[in-house]
Write a protein that holds these residues in place. Structure first.
Motif, PDB file in Angstrom:
ATOM      1  N   ASP A  42       0.303 -10.647 -12.835  1.00 28.11           N
ATOM      2  CA  ASP A  42      -0.100 -11.310 -11.588  1.00 28.11           C
ATOM      3  C   ASP A  42      -0.460 -12.771 -11.802  1.00 28.11           C
ATOM      4  N   GLU A  43      -0.852 -13.133 -13.021  1.00 27.44           N
ATOM      5  CA  GLU A  43      -1.189 -14.525 -13.307  1.00 27.44           C
ATOM      6  C   GLU A  43       0.046 -15.420 -13.326  1.00 27.44           C
ATOM      7  N   THR A  44       1.205 -14.855 -13.638  1.00 28.91           N
ATOM      8  CA  THR A  44       2.428 -15.658 -13.623  1.00 28.91           C
ATOM      9  C   THR A  44       2.720 -16.140 -12.203  1.00 28.91           C
ATOM     10  N   ILE A  45       2.507 -15.281 -11.241  1.00 31.05           N
ATOM     11  CA  ILE A  45       2.719 -15.634  -9.830  1.00 31.05           C
ATOM     12  C   ILE A  45       1.731 -16.717  -9.413  1.00 31.05           C
ATOM     13  N   ILE A  46       0.470 -16.544  -9.824  1.00 33.73           N
ATOM     14  CA  ILE A  46      -0.560 -17.532  -9.490  1.00 33.73           C
ATOM     15  C   ILE A  46      -0.200 -18.896 -10.071  1.00 33.73           C
ATOM     16  N   PHE A  72       5.295 -20.495 -16.779  1.00 35.88           N
ATOM     17  CA  PHE A  72       4.993 -19.477 -17.793  1.00 35.88           C
ATOM     18  C   PHE A  72       6.300 -19.152 -18.495  1.00 35.88           C
ATOM     19  N   VAL A  73       6.197 -18.597 -19.688  1.00 39.04           N
ATOM     20  CA  VAL A  73       7.384 -18.247 -20.474  1.00 39.04           C
ATOM     21  C   VAL A  73       7.201 -16.864 -21.084  1.00 39.04           C
ATOM     22  N   ASP A  77       6.925 -11.962 -28.507  1.00 42.61           N
ATOM     23  CA  ASP A  77       6.536 -10.553 -28.445  1.00 42.61           C
ATOM     24  C   ASP A  77       6.957  -9.884 -27.135  1.00 42.61           C
ATOM     25  N   GLY A  78       7.644 -10.633 -26.263  1.00 41.27           N
ATOM     26  CA  GLY A  78       8.097 -10.078 -24.995  1.00 41.27           C
ATOM     27  C   GLY A  78       7.060 -10.132 -23.886  1.00 41.27           C
ATOM     28  N   GLU A  79       5.908 -10.710 -24.171  1.00 46.06           N
ATOM     29  CA  GLU A  79       4.827 -10.808 -23.179  1.00 46.06           C
ATOM     30  C   GLU A  79       4.814 -12.202 -22.561  1.00 46.06           C
ATOM     31  N   TRP A  80       4.235 -12.329 -21.364  1.00 49.57           N
ATOM     32  CA  TRP A  80       4.124 -13.624 -20.694  1.00 49.57           C
ATOM     33  C   TRP A  80       3.049 -14.461 -21.361  1.00 49.57           C
ATOM     34  N   LYS A 118      -8.723 -19.824 -14.525  1.00 51.09           N
ATOM     35  CA  LYS A 118      -7.805 -19.944 -15.662  1.00 51.09           C
ATOM     36  C   LYS A 118      -7.383 -18.544 -16.069  1.00 51.09           C
ATOM     37  N   PRO A 119      -6.411 -18.412 -16.974  1.00 48.52           N
ATOM     38  CA  PRO A 119      -6.000 -17.080 -17.405  1.00 48.52           C
ATOM     39  C   PRO A 119      -7.182 -16.285 -17.961  1.00 48.52           C
TER      40      PRO A 119
END
Length: 189
Positions: A42-46, A72-73, A77-80, A118-119
């Motif tokens: 959900d933080e990627t959308i934010i 964001f990328v 490790d495949g995580e955002w 922030k994240p």
């Protein structure tokens, strides 16, 4: 380890002290390491939604990387995660005149430009969480660049879980944190 609801928590967050000592480390956690700050889905959308509001608080280098790579990328490790400038500092980092890093996202929040601080991974640091199918692991992430924070925390006698209270409440809620405090009180008797 102990359990609260669907979280498994390391005793290390109770047994170890920690208070960020920016005058000693200069915010090295924002510029060192091999990857950006971990992000929840959900933080990627934010991040994408608030970029225009945050832009005035960022450095040109960070803006350029975000425009090229995105807000964001996907990490190795495949995580955002947040993108990096020169494979080093977070694209959202800014530098104060004294060389101490600040978070451009948090600067935007503090000025009222956004309503997102922030994240959560940054807000909870040195706690790291890992989501599993049936539970969430809550652990202490030890990093030598934070030795001054451990020393200051020890001097002030502030355990990790108290230092990051606001972030833990943000992530897990008031009731969860109250239960954590009860467990900590029992554990330290």
């Amino acid at each position: 380890m102990f359990q609260i609801a669907k979280t498994l928590i390391s005793e290390e967050i109770i047994e170890n002290d920690f208070v960020c000592n920016l005058s000693a480390c200069k915010g090295a956690c924002c510029v060192d390491g091999a990857s950006g700050a971990p992000l929840e889905d959900d933080e990627t959308i934010i991040l994408a939604d608030i970029f225009d509001e945050v832009r005035p608080f960022l450095r040109e280098e960070g803006i350029k990387v975000i425009e090229e790579q995105g807000a964001f990328v996907k990490g190795d490790d495949g995580e955002w995660e947040t993108p990096l400038v020169n494979n080093r500092e977070c694209a959202y980092v800014v530098f104060a005149d004294n060389g101490i890093t600040k978070c451009g996202l948090e600067e935007a929040y503090n000025s009222g430009a956004t309503n997102w601080k922030k994240p959560i991974s940054c807000h909870m640091y040195p706690i790291r969480i890992r989501e599993y199918t049936e539970f969430t692991a809550v652990n202490y992430h030890k990093w030598e660049i934070c030795d001054p924070a451990c020393s200051l925390g020890n001097e002030l006698q502030i355990p990790i879980y108290k230092f990051v209270k606001e972030a833990l409440v943000r992530k897990f809620g008031e009731k969860w944190y109250a239960e954590l405090e009860e467990v900590a009180n029992e554990h330290t008797k």
